[in-house]
Motif scaffolding. Sequence first.
Motif, PDB file in Angstrom:
ATOM      1  N   SER A 118      37.198  44.518  67.865  1.00 23.62           N
ATOM      2  CA  SER A 118      37.589  43.726  69.033  1.00 23.62           C
ATOM      3  C   SER A 118      38.236  44.613  70.092  1.00 23.62           C
ATOM      4  CB  SER A 118      38.585  42.653  68.578  1.00 23.62           C
ATOM      5  OG  SER A 118      39.179  42.005  69.675  1.00 23.62           O
ATOM      6  N   ALA A 120      40.724  43.534  71.821  1.00 28.07           N
ATOM      7  CA  ALA A 120      42.131  43.110  71.877  1.00 28.07           C
ATOM      8  C   ALA A 120      43.028  44.301  71.557  1.00 28.07           C
ATOM      9  CB  ALA A 120      42.374  41.972  70.893  1.00 28.07           C
ATOM     10  N   PHE A 128      46.052  35.110  67.686  1.00 28.73           N
ATOM     11  CA  PHE A 128      45.500  34.985  69.039  1.00 28.73           C
ATOM     12  C   PHE A 128      44.099  35.591  69.139  1.00 28.73           C
ATOM     13  CE2 PHE A 128      50.131  35.233  69.215  1.00 28.73           C
ATOM     14  CZ  PHE A 128      50.402  33.977  69.736  1.00 28.73           C
ATOM     15  N   TYR A 129      43.434  35.722  67.988  1.00 29.71           N
ATOM     16  CA  TYR A 129      42.084  36.257  67.960  1.00 29.71           C
ATOM     17  C   TYR A 129      41.161  35.418  68.846  1.00 29.71           C
ATOM     18  CZ  TYR A 129      37.311  36.898  66.442  1.00 29.71           C
ATOM     19  OH  TYR A 129      35.958  37.096  66.442  1.00 29.71           O
ATOM     20  N   LYS A 130      40.327  36.133  69.627  1.00 28.61           N
ATOM     21  CA  LYS A 130      39.335  35.464  70.478  1.00 28.61           C
ATOM     22  C   LYS A 130      37.974  36.095  70.228  1.00 28.61           C
ATOM     23  CE  LYS A 130      42.682  34.792  74.136  1.00 28.61           C
ATOM     24  NZ  LYS A 130      43.276  35.529  75.220  1.00 28.61           N
ATOM     25  N   GLU A 131      37.017  35.279  69.837  1.00 31.38           N
ATOM     26  CA  GLU A 131      35.669  35.769  69.572  1.00 31.38           C
ATOM     27  C   GLU A 131      35.070  36.419  70.821  1.00 31.38           C
ATOM     28  OE1 GLU A 131      31.395  34.212  67.781  1.00 31.38           O
ATOM     29  OE2 GLU A 131      33.184  32.977  67.524  1.00 31.38           O
ATOM     30  N   SER A 132      35.479  35.980  71.995  1.00 31.35           N
ATOM     31  CA  SER A 132      34.955  36.538  73.251  1.00 31.35           C
ATOM     32  C   SER A 132      35.329  38.015  73.428  1.00 31.35           C
ATOM     33  CB  SER A 132      35.455  35.735  74.449  1.00 31.35           C
ATOM     34  OG  SER A 132      36.873  35.810  74.543  1.00 31.35           O
ATOM     35  N   GLU A 133      36.305  38.510  72.647  1.00 34.92           N
ATOM     36  CA  GLU A 133      36.715  39.919  72.731  1.00 34.92           C
ATOM     37  C   GLU A 133      36.007  40.799  71.693  1.00 34.92           C
ATOM     38  OE1 GLU A 133      41.223  39.454  74.503  1.00 34.92           O
ATOM     39  OE2 GLU A 133      40.974  39.230  72.330  1.00 34.92           O
TER      40      GLU A 133
END
Length: 180
Positions: A118, A120, A128-133
């Motif tokens: 990621s 991030a 706060f994991y975001k798949e978009s990253e």
Amino acid sequence: MKKNLLFVAVMAIVLLFTNEITAQKFAKLDKSPMDAAAYPASYKESNKLVKIVYSRPQLKGRTVEKLAPSGKVWRTGANEAAEITFYKDVVFGGKAVKAGSYTLFTIPNDNEWTVILSTAKNVWGSYFYKESEDVVRVKGVVSKSEESIEAFSIAFNGEGNNANMYFGFGNVVVTVPVKG
């Protein structure tokens, strides 16, 4: 001269009866200490392919499933999410990845783990994991260790610019190839 002797005497008494001048508060050893693994593993080798910094949770009577729940994004260790640095462009788990630093997350499952790189940065946990990253998602092959691995561990083994990264925890070993 008398003033200098008086000053030295007063300072000696102050130092004798107090340690506040030099006292420093240091944190106690973390329950999940930070560690690093690299390939090549030799600390004398300056031409590294990859290095990962992570914290090492311990089972302490718990199961891997309790600490790294199946089907859920995990920070791949404890405390801050693991950070992996590739010092040159690599093929990570069969996918091209540019040199740089990434946060490493995983999604544990019985037969394979999804390993995520990621963009991030400075992430505590996976809250706060975001798949978009995501940069890439690859599959890590799961095998079993004959001996239980008490503290989560990451290791590399290989030859030349070809290595395998291993995650070990409990009786689980996950393998992801890294090629430079």
